[in-house]
Design an enzyme around this catalytic site. Structure first.
Site, PDB file in Angstrom:
ATOM      1  N   HIS A  25       7.130  -6.869  -2.525  1.00  0.00           N
ATOM      2  CA  HIS A  25       6.843  -6.230  -1.387  1.00  0.00           C
ATOM      3  C   HIS A  25       8.109  -6.194  -0.351  1.00  0.00           C
ATOM      4  O   HIS A  25       8.246  -5.944   0.951  1.00  0.00           O
ATOM      5  CB  HIS A  25       5.637  -6.545  -0.511  1.00  0.00           C
ATOM      6  CG  HIS A  25       4.381  -6.137  -1.273  1.00  0.00           C
ATOM      7  ND1 HIS A  25       4.230  -4.969  -1.920  1.00  0.00           N
ATOM      8  CD2 HIS A  25       3.114  -6.930  -1.434  1.00  0.00           C
ATOM      9  CE1 HIS A  25       2.718  -4.807  -2.489  1.00  0.00           C
ATOM     10  NE2 HIS A  25       2.332  -5.944  -2.374  1.00  0.00           N
ATOM     11  N   ASN A  39       1.558  -0.901  -7.112  1.00  0.00           N
ATOM     12  CA  ASN A  39       0.394  -1.361  -8.356  1.00  0.00           C
ATOM     13  C   ASN A  39       0.269  -0.179  -9.165  1.00  0.00           C
ATOM     14  O   ASN A  39       0.534  -0.089 -10.658  1.00  0.00           O
ATOM     15  CB  ASN A  39      -1.000  -1.395  -7.935  1.00  0.00           C
ATOM     16  CG  ASN A  39      -1.779  -2.330  -8.890  1.00  0.00           C
ATOM     17  OD1 ASN A  39      -1.348  -3.317  -9.503  1.00  0.00           O
ATOM     18  ND2 ASN A  39      -2.985  -1.747  -9.282  1.00  0.00           N
ATOM     19  N   ARG A  87      -8.558   3.226  -3.814  1.00  0.00           N
ATOM     20  CA  ARG A  87      -9.455   3.864  -2.739  1.00  0.00           C
ATOM     21  C   ARG A  87      -9.851   5.296  -2.806  1.00  0.00           C
ATOM     22  O   ARG A  87     -10.466   5.794  -3.223  1.00  0.00           O
ATOM     23  CB  ARG A  87      -9.111   3.193  -1.304  1.00  0.00           C
ATOM     24  CG  ARG A  87     -10.391   3.492  -0.246  1.00  0.00           C
ATOM     25  CD  ARG A  87      -9.985   2.827   1.052  1.00  0.00           C
ATOM     26  NE  ARG A  87      -8.852   3.581   1.632  1.00  0.00           N
ATOM     27  CZ  ARG A  87      -8.983   4.664   2.395  1.00  0.00           C
ATOM     28  NH1 ARG A  87     -10.384   5.009   2.512  1.00  0.00           N
ATOM     29  NH2 ARG A  87      -8.039   5.176   2.917  1.00  0.00           N
ATOM     30  N   LYS A  88      -8.780   5.909  -2.440  1.00  0.00           N
ATOM     31  CA  LYS A  88      -8.854   7.368  -2.382  1.00  0.00           C
ATOM     32  C   LYS A  88      -7.700   8.057  -3.263  1.00  0.00           C
ATOM     33  O   LYS A  88      -7.784   9.099  -3.839  1.00  0.00           O
ATOM     34  CB  LYS A  88      -8.829   8.078  -0.858  1.00  0.00           C
ATOM     35  CG  LYS A  88     -10.095   7.671  -0.564  1.00  0.00           C
ATOM     36  CD  LYS A  88     -10.159   8.590   1.090  1.00  0.00           C
ATOM     37  CE  LYS A  88     -11.530   8.384   1.696  1.00  0.00           C
ATOM     38  NZ  LYS A  88     -11.532   9.045   3.016  1.00  0.00           N
ATOM     39  N   MET A 141      -6.833   4.935 -13.820  1.00  0.00           N
ATOM     40  CA  MET A 141      -6.732   3.621 -13.284  1.00  0.00           C
ATOM     41  C   MET A 141      -7.822   2.996 -12.599  1.00  0.00           C
ATOM     42  O   MET A 141      -8.172   1.846 -12.598  1.00  0.00           O
ATOM     43  CB  MET A 141      -5.318   3.607 -12.425  1.00  0.00           C
ATOM     44  CG  MET A 141      -4.164   3.814 -13.524  1.00  0.00           C
ATOM     45  SD  MET A 141      -2.651   3.512 -12.709  1.00  0.00           S
ATOM     46  CE  MET A 141      -2.591   1.812 -12.435  1.00  0.00           C
ATOM     47  N   LYS A 196       0.909  -1.245  -0.080  1.00  0.00           N
ATOM     48  CA  LYS A 196      -0.241  -0.176   0.032  1.00  0.00           C
ATOM     49  C   LYS A 196       0.835   1.267  -0.053  1.00  0.00           C
ATOM     50  O   LYS A 196       0.370   2.364   0.615  1.00  0.00           O
ATOM     51  CB  LYS A 196      -0.906  -0.017   1.172  1.00  0.00           C
ATOM     52  CG  LYS A 196      -1.989  -1.159   1.155  1.00  0.00           C
ATOM     53  CD  LYS A 196      -2.503  -1.521  -0.272  1.00  0.00           C
ATOM     54  CE  LYS A 196      -3.605  -0.351  -0.635  1.00  0.00           C
ATOM     55  NZ  LYS A 196      -3.958  -0.594  -2.081  1.00  0.00           N
ATOM     56  N   SER A 200      -4.590   2.996   4.352  1.00  0.00           N
ATOM     57  CA  SER A 200      -4.767   2.109   3.112  1.00  0.00           C
ATOM     58  C   SER A 200      -4.634   0.708   3.413  1.00  0.00           C
ATOM     59  O   SER A 200      -5.576   0.068   2.713  1.00  0.00           O
ATOM     60  CB  SER A 200      -3.749   2.700   2.057  1.00  0.00           C
ATOM     61  OG  SER A 200      -4.196   2.162   0.964  1.00  0.00           O
ATOM     62  N   ARG A 228       6.159   5.367   1.186  1.00  0.00           N
ATOM     63  CA  ARG A 228       4.852   6.441   1.235  1.00  0.00           C
ATOM     64  C   ARG A 228       4.958   6.484   2.950  1.00  0.00           C
ATOM     65  O   ARG A 228       5.383   6.037   3.575  1.00  0.00           O
ATOM     66  CB  ARG A 228       3.679   5.675   0.868  1.00  0.00           C
ATOM     67  CG  ARG A 228       2.497   6.547   1.047  1.00  0.00           C
ATOM     68  CD  ARG A 228       1.057   5.730   0.535  1.00  0.00           C
ATOM     69  NE  ARG A 228       0.081   6.394   0.356  1.00  0.00           N
ATOM     70  CZ  ARG A 228      -1.256   5.940  -0.008  1.00  0.00           C
ATOM     71  NH1 ARG A 228      -1.425   4.666   0.049  1.00  0.00           N
ATOM     72  NH2 ARG A 228      -2.238   6.751   0.220  1.00  0.00           N
ATOM     73  N   GLY A 233       1.921   2.065  -3.089  1.00  0.00           N
ATOM     74  CA  GLY A 233       1.797   2.579  -4.423  1.00  0.00           C
ATOM     75  C   GLY A 233       2.312   1.645  -5.434  1.00  0.00           C
ATOM     76  O   GLY A 233       2.555   2.336  -6.495  1.00  0.00           O
TER      77      GLY A 233
END
Length: 315
Positions: A130, A68, A271-272, A254, A64, A160, A152, A66
């Protein structure tokens, strides 16, 4: 096609596990937790047999952060740099999609036979993971493949991660935010303690084959950061192609694409896509605890300072 491959895997996995509750949703390997739904011990045991190519494009990021999103940027850069005509691009995309659906989109995902199948992928391969540096296959460093390491801010990452883990049933039971925060801050989540990843990667700051970037940097100026990625990986692209990639890989594009092709999955992957959502979730005590942990462990490291914690993690 990396984005589509990820979505198809998750959609298939959710369908297969819709009415099944795994007896052991998490397993331990070398002291770190992994989700049974997408990883298996046998794959991790033979991870070091993975044969890296010197021109592989390696993307590393804790869940989470980023991966992807940035993975799709790298796929688009590879395609643009290859300068394929539309027909060749279409054929290549179809072949790549077929292969990726059988390979699983992250190095540690899927069955152990995937490493043999990966030998059939055309260069340049875009490979995501990961994993922390000490857990990566040794051949990545031996072959001097270039590695893009993505970070991040830890507060947005935690928020997230909760939605992603609950949505895909990666944890033994759904977690409330308070429960998940307690596990996250102690590293009792798949792929371990996020701050440990920062500490380990800080040791590679002087490695010319490793580039560091943050989610927030890309959000601030996508075109500039995509240009930096292209230069690092020796992708030959012009300004017009970079702008096209910015548009193709925008959060809205996306997310819309994910919603159209895989209903229900897109909301977990996208999500956001904002910076600072943690402010709507963290309690005052949780905020202080994360600040304290960051200050104690990584705040004074070069990588910790690069993450601009005082900008993105303060009210």
């Amino acid at each position: 096609m990396a984005q589509a491959g990820m979505q198809e895997l998750l959609k298939k996995t959710l369908a297969e596990n819709k009415d099944i509750v795994p007896s052991d949703p998490l397993f331990l390997h070398n002291g770190e937790l992994y989700p049974t739904m997408i990883c298996c011990p046998e794959t991790l045991k033979i991870l070091d047999t993975f044969e890296t190519r010197s021109d592989d494009v390696i993307l590393v990021g804790y869940p989470k952060t980023g991966t992807n999103w940035v993975g799709q940027i790298l796929v688009e850069l590879e395609a643009a740099s290859g300068k394929y005509d539309e027909e060749e691009r279409r054929k290549r995309s179809m072949r790549q999609r077929e292969r990726e659906l059988s390979l699983f989109p992250y190095l540690e995902f899927g069955d152990p036979a995937k490493f043999e199948r990966m030998k059939q992928l055309p260069s340049r391969r875009v490979i995501k993971t990961h994993l922390a540096p000490q857990r990566l296959p040794k051949s990545i460093f031996q072959k001097k493949a270039k590695i893009l390491v993505l970070f991040r801010n830890p507060k947005d990452t935690a928020v997230s991660y909760l939605h992603f883990a609950n949505g895909l049933k990666l944890l033994p039971t759904p977690k409330t935010w308070d429960e998940f925060f307690s596990d996250f801050i102690k590293g009792k989540v798949p792929w371990g303690l996020y701050l440990d990843h920062i500490i380990e990667w800080n040791k590679y700051l002087d490695d010319k084959n490793v580039m560091f970037i943050t989610y927030e940097q890309i959000k601030e100026n996508a075109a500039l950061e995509i240009k930096r990625m292209a230069e690092f990986f020796d992708f030959t692209v012009n300004e017009q192609e970079i702008q096209s990639i910015v548009e193709k890989t925008s959060f809205k594009t996306m997310k819309d694409e994910a919603s159209e092709t895989n209903e229900g999955i897109g909301k977990f992957l996208f999500r956001k896509g904002v910076v600072g959502d943690w402010k709507n979730v963290f309690s005052e005590d949780q905020n202080k605890e994360m600040d304290r942990k960051f200050e104690e462990s990584v705040a004074k490291t070069k990588l910790g300072m690069m993450m601009k914690y005082d900008v993105y993690c303060q009210y």
